[in-house]
Design a protein around this motif. Structure first.
Motif, PDB file in Angstrom:
ATOM      1  N   SER A  16      12.076 -16.702   6.253  1.00 36.90           N
ATOM      2  CA  SER A  16      13.284 -17.288   5.689  1.00 36.90           C
ATOM      3  C   SER A  16      13.212 -18.808   5.671  1.00 36.90           C
ATOM      4  O   SER A  16      13.617 -19.438   4.692  1.00 36.90           O
ATOM      5  N   LEU A  17      12.701 -19.404   6.751  1.00 38.11           N
ATOM      6  CA  LEU A  17      12.552 -20.859   6.799  1.00 38.11           C
ATOM      7  C   LEU A  17      11.681 -21.346   5.649  1.00 38.11           C
ATOM      8  O   LEU A  17      12.022 -22.295   4.947  1.00 38.11           O
ATOM      9  N   ASP A  61      13.438 -20.103   2.052  1.00 38.28           N
ATOM     10  CA  ASP A  61      14.787 -20.570   1.751  1.00 38.28           C
ATOM     11  C   ASP A  61      15.014 -22.057   2.006  1.00 38.28           C
ATOM     12  O   ASP A  61      15.974 -22.632   1.498  1.00 38.28           O
ATOM     13  N   VAL A  62      14.157 -22.688   2.820  1.00 37.30           N
ATOM     14  CA  VAL A  62      14.367 -24.091   3.154  1.00 37.30           C
ATOM     15  C   VAL A  62      13.222 -24.975   2.659  1.00 37.30           C
ATOM     16  O   VAL A  62      13.445 -25.945   1.937  1.00 37.30           O
TER      17      VAL A  62
END
Length: 139
Positions: A35-36, A39-40
């Motif tokens: 996710s890091l 999404d980031v």
């Protein structure tokens, strides 16, 4: 029956249980890192490079339209999905770095524990009795 006893002793050993816990925690941690990255980090990298979704960068190998998303292009034929590959490589590098830091921390803690002075051993009872006898004889 003997095989069941052997299996029970195998499965209840501490290192097997620790390994199972490590795998479960690792899988959950992997999702956090995924996710890091997705999404980031990758949206920022994609913005810097000029696209919105870096994972959709690909080179068509069957003359597909380059305006399609990666999923749509894969349906039409083979593609060289370098953006998706770079995302996965970045994900791996972040995960490997975090695991490296964790191992470094554990090794540091072990080293400090080994360097700590051991508590003095308790004086055996025989020695205490002999000292008491010696003191009585000196009086």
């Amino acid at each position: 029956m003997a095989m069941m006893q052997e299996f029970k002793s195998f499965i209840t050993r501490g290192n097997v249980v620790d390994l199972a816990v490590g795998v479960i925690v690792g899988a959950a941690f992997s999702k956090i890192v995924d996710s890091l990255v997705q999404d980031v980090i990758m949206p920022v990298v994609g913005k810097v490079v000029g696209g919105l979704d870096f994972a959709n960068y690909y080179l068509p190998l069957n003359h597909q339209d380059t305006n399609l998303t990666l999923v749509e292009a894969k349906k039409l034929g083979a593609v060289f999905a370098y953006g998706n590959f770079l995302t996965i490589v970045l994900n791996f590098l972040i995960l490997a770095f975090i695991i490296f830091q964790m191992v470094r921390l554990v090794n540091s803690a072990r080293k400090k524990a080994e360097e700590a002075p051991a508590a003095p051993a308790a004086t055996p009872e025989e020695v205490l009795l002999l000292r008491e006898i010696r003191d009585l004889l000196n009086k």
